[in-house]
Scaffold this motif. Structure first.
Motif, PDB file in Angstrom:
ATOM      1  N   ILE A  36     -20.971 -23.815 -29.053  1.00  0.00           N
ATOM      2  CA  ILE A  36     -19.847 -24.322 -28.259  1.00  0.00           C
ATOM      3  C   ILE A  36     -18.553 -24.238 -29.054  1.00  0.00           C
ATOM      4  CG2 ILE A  36     -18.904 -26.398 -27.170  1.00  0.00           C
ATOM      5  CD1 ILE A  36     -21.830 -27.154 -26.478  1.00  0.00           C
ATOM      6  N   SER A  68     -19.336 -14.564 -24.902  1.00  0.00           N
ATOM      7  CA  SER A  68     -20.696 -15.053 -25.104  1.00  0.00           C
ATOM      8  C   SER A  68     -21.041 -15.117 -26.583  1.00  0.00           C
ATOM      9  CB  SER A  68     -21.704 -14.150 -24.385  1.00  0.00           C
ATOM     10  OG  SER A  68     -21.714 -12.857 -24.945  1.00  0.00           O
ATOM     11  N   ARG A 102     -19.157 -20.978 -14.192  1.00  0.00           N
ATOM     12  CA  ARG A 102     -18.273 -21.174 -15.340  1.00  0.00           C
ATOM     13  C   ARG A 102     -19.031 -20.941 -16.650  1.00  0.00           C
ATOM     14  NH1 ARG A 102     -13.358 -20.495 -15.764  1.00  0.00           N
ATOM     15  NH2 ARG A 102     -12.760 -22.033 -14.192  1.00  0.00           N
ATOM     16  N   VAL A 103     -20.235 -21.520 -16.742  1.00  0.00           N
ATOM     17  CA  VAL A 103     -21.031 -21.417 -17.974  1.00  0.00           C
ATOM     18  C   VAL A 103     -22.452 -21.006 -17.594  1.00  0.00           C
ATOM     19  CG1 VAL A 103     -21.935 -22.645 -19.990  1.00  0.00           C
ATOM     20  CG2 VAL A 103     -19.653 -23.201 -19.116  1.00  0.00           C
ATOM     21  N   LEU A 122     -25.315 -18.088 -24.797  1.00  0.00           N
ATOM     22  CA  LEU A 122     -24.458 -18.966 -24.007  1.00  0.00           C
ATOM     23  C   LEU A 122     -23.237 -18.160 -23.596  1.00  0.00           C
ATOM     24  CD1 LEU A 122     -24.315 -21.973 -23.082  1.00  0.00           C
ATOM     25  CD2 LEU A 122     -22.880 -22.395 -25.083  1.00  0.00           C
ATOM     26  N   VAL A 177     -19.564 -17.899 -21.158  1.00  0.00           N
ATOM     27  CA  VAL A 177     -18.513 -18.572 -20.400  1.00  0.00           C
ATOM     28  C   VAL A 177     -17.696 -17.516 -19.661  1.00  0.00           C
ATOM     29  CG1 VAL A 177     -16.934 -18.639 -22.383  1.00  0.00           C
ATOM     30  CG2 VAL A 177     -16.607 -20.229 -20.481  1.00  0.00           C
ATOM     31  N   ALA A 206     -12.167 -23.679 -18.786  1.00  0.00           N
ATOM     32  CA  ALA A 206     -13.330 -23.172 -19.503  1.00  0.00           C
ATOM     33  C   ALA A 206     -13.627 -24.018 -20.733  1.00  0.00           C
ATOM     34  CB  ALA A 206     -13.103 -21.710 -19.896  1.00  0.00           C
ATOM     35  N   SER A 226     -15.119 -27.344 -19.688  1.00  0.00           N
ATOM     36  CA  SER A 226     -16.523 -27.215 -19.300  1.00  0.00           C
ATOM     37  C   SER A 226     -17.424 -27.117 -20.526  1.00  0.00           C
ATOM     38  CB  SER A 226     -16.721 -25.976 -18.412  1.00  0.00           C
ATOM     39  OG  SER A 226     -16.023 -26.116 -17.194  1.00  0.00           O
ATOM     40  N   LEU A 227     -17.003 -26.340 -21.506  1.00  0.00           N
ATOM     41  CA  LEU A 227     -17.782 -26.251 -22.737  1.00  0.00           C
ATOM     42  C   LEU A 227     -17.881 -27.612 -23.421  1.00  0.00           C
ATOM     43  CD1 LEU A 227     -16.512 -22.882 -24.258  1.00  0.00           C
ATOM     44  CD2 LEU A 227     -18.812 -23.360 -23.415  1.00  0.00           C
TER      45      LEU A 227
END
Length: 448
Positions: free
Chosen positions: A6, A29, A124-125, A136, A138, A154, A157-158
Motif C-alpha cells: 500500500i 500495480s 478502484r482496487v 495489488l 489500483v 485512489a 481507497s488504498l
C-alpha cells in the motif's frame, strides 16, 4: 506484506505524471505475498465488492470500490447499452484493465435494485491471483475526470484497506419458513402446459425455474457461503457481486456462456441432468444412462445446434463436438458439448451477448416464444439469476451463466433452480431435479 505494498502504491500515485500516459485509464500495480482472497474481500469497508474465479483457469480476483460504473435500468435500451459498451471498450487497449459485471436474464422485465438490467464496474482496487502469484492493483479513470481528484480518491481507497480476517465458520441456519414460486401445484400445471403436444410442436423447449425463499433470523455472511460452496464445487465458476451491504448475489455455476481471446471463442452446450451415485459403480451407471437417455440427449442437441446457428453469422468457423461428454459436480452431473468459433474481425462482446444470451439452456427454443411464456407464467423476476456475469476488456472477455446462484438479503436467502422442459418431461421428476440442484447450497446452510 500488504502495508508495504500500500505504501509503495501510494508513493507511485503521488509521483504519477498524468501527461505521460496516452490512455485515459491508468493502472498501477505491485506484486505481493499470498493473501486469502475471499477473506480479504469480506474484510474491506468499501463497496461495491466483487469476486471472480474462473472455472478452468488459475485466476482469482477480489475487487472493491468504483473507478467507473455504468448501470442500466428500465429506461435504457439495447442501442444505448451497445454504445456505452463500445465507448468503454475503446478507452484503453491495456489488457490488464477489466470491467466486471453482469446482464440480467431478461432485460425487458423488472430489474433487481442496485443490479439493474446490466451493470459493469471498473474497480478502484483489485487483489489478483494468477497461480501462485499475487498483485495489488489500483485503477484511475482520467476520462473527463479531474486528475487530481482521481489521485486523491485512489489514495484514500488504498488508505482504507483492511487486512484479511478469518471468515466466520459456517453455522446451521434456523429456518423460519420456506416458500416456492411457482409452488408444487402451479409447477405441475406449467409443465403440463409446456408438454402439451400442440404447445411443444411450436415451442420444443421451455426452461422453467423456481425461486425458493428461506426466511432466517440471523445474519448470513455471503462470502463465507460462497467460500463453502467453492469448496464443494471447485470445478465451477465462482463469483459474487455486492453493490451495497444489503444485497449480495453469489453463484457457483458450471456453465460458461463464452470465453473470447481476440477472435477465438470457446463456448459449450450444458443441458441434460442426472444425480451422482453413492459409489463409483453407481455413478458410472448413472452417467451412462444419462448419455443414452433420449430426452436428455435431445435437450443437449437442441442447445448445441442453437448455439452453432446463432454463432454462424458472426463467425468464419464454428464447430461442436459430435457427442456430449459427462460433466460432474458434487451432487449432479450434466451432458456437455464443447463448441469453438473463429469470430469475424468486426464482432464484439455486445453482439455476442445479444446473440447468445439467454441460451436455450436457461430460456428455451424458439427463444422469444419461450421467453414470453416465462415472463407471463413463472411468477417472479429472475433478475441476474440465469443472467450473464463476467468481465471484458479490449482483448478478452469471459462470461458465465449464473444458474447455481443465490441472492442474500437481510432475513432472507433467495435460491434459484431451473429445469429444461421438453417432450417427455414429467412434472414430478423435474421438481425432484430442482431439489437436487439446491442440495449443495442447502447442505451448507443446514448442516452443523
Amino acid at each position: 506484506m500488504l502495508p508495504q505494498a500500500i505504501e509503495y502504491l501510494t508513493d507511485k500515485l503521488q509521483q504519477l505524471n498524468f501527461q505521460s500516459h496516452c490512455d485515459p485509464i491508468i493502472q498501477v500495480s505491485v506484486n505481493i505475498k499470498a493473501v486469502p482472497v475471499i477473506a480479504w474481500l469480506a474484510a474491506q469497508p468499501i463497496y461495491p465488492r466483487i469476486y471472480w474465479k474462473g472455472r478452468d483457469t488459475e485466476e482469482e480476483v477480489a475487487a472493491i470500490g468504483c473507478c467507473k460504473d455504468f448501470f442500466y435500468d428500465e429506461t435504457t435500451d439495447d442501442n444505448q447499452l451497445a454504445m456505452e459498451y463500445q465507448a468503454q471498450r475503446a478507452l484503453t487497449k491495456n489488457q490488464d484493465i477489466r470491467y466486471y459485471g453482469g446482464v440480467a436474464f431478461d432485460r425487458s422485465t423488472e430489474a433487481w435494485p442496485e443490479f439493474g438490467r446490466a451493470r459493469f464496474v471498473l474497480p478502484r482496487v483489485e487483489l489478483r491471483r494468477s497461480g501462485t502469484e499475487f498483485k495489488l492493483v489500483v485503477n484511475l479513470n482520467c476520462d473527463k475526470q479531474d486528475t487530481q481528484s482521481e489521485r486523491r480518491h485512489a489514495m484514500e481507497s488504498l488508505g482504507s484497506l483492511a487486512p484479511a480476517k478469518p471468515l466466520p465458520p459456517p453455522n446451521k441456519v434456523s429456518l423460519l419458513g420456506r416458500s416456492d414460486r411457482p409452488d408444487r401445484h402451479h409447477w405441475t400445471e406449467l409443465v403440463n402446459r409446456v408438454t402439451d403436444p400442440k404447445f411443444i410442436h411450436e415451442t420444443p423447449k421451455v426452461v422453467l425455474s423456481r425461486l425458493t425463499q428461506l426466511e432466517v433470523n440471523e445474519e448470513i455472511n455471503p462470502w463465507m457461503l460462497l467460500a463453502c460452496w467453492q469448496g464443494r464445487n471447485p470445478s465451477s465458476f465462482q463469483f459474487g457481486f455486492q453493490f451495497s451491504p444489503n444485497r449480495t448475489f453469489i453463484s457457483c455455476t458450471p456453465e460458461r456462456l463464452y470465453r473470447r481471446r481476440h477472435r477465438e471463442l470457446f463456448t459449450e452446450a450444458l443441458a441434460g441432468t442426472t444425480t451422482r451415485g453413492l459409489n463409483q459403480e453407481e455413478d458410472a451407471l448413472l452417467a451412462t444412462q444419462l448419455q443414452e437417455d433420449s430426452k436428455n440427449s435431445h435437450e443437449n442437441q437442441l442447445v448445441s445446434q442453437h448455439i452453432v446457428d446463432v454463432l454462424s453469422p458472426l463467425s468464419r468457423y464454428v464447430g461442436a463436438e459430435e457427442s456430449p461428454k459427462v460433466f460432474k459436480l458434487s451432487h449432479i452431473q450434466h451432458l456437455h458439448r464443447s463448441i469453438r468459433a473463429e469470430l469475424k474481425p468486426e464482432v464484439d462482446d455486445f453482439q455476442l451477448l445479444l446473440a447468445m444470451h439467454p441460451t436455450p439452456a436457461v430460456g428455451g427454443l424458439p427463444r422469444e416464444a419461450a421467453m414470453d411464456f416465462i415472463r407471463q407464467q413463472e411468477g417472479y423476476a429472475r433478475g441476474w439469476y440465469a443472467g450473464a456475469c463476467g468481465y471484458f476488456n479490449h482483448y478478452e472477455s469471459e462470461f458465465a451463466v449464473a444458474i447455481r446462484s443465490a441472492l442474500i438479503e437481510p432475513g432472507r436467502i433467495n435460491l434459484f433452480a431451473g429445469a429444461g422442459i421438453v417432450s417427455g418431461s414429467e412434472a414430478d421428476a423435474e421438481w425432484a431435479e430442482l431439489e437436487n440442484k439446491l442440495t449443495t447450497i442447502l447442505s451448507i446452510l443446514t448442516e452443523v
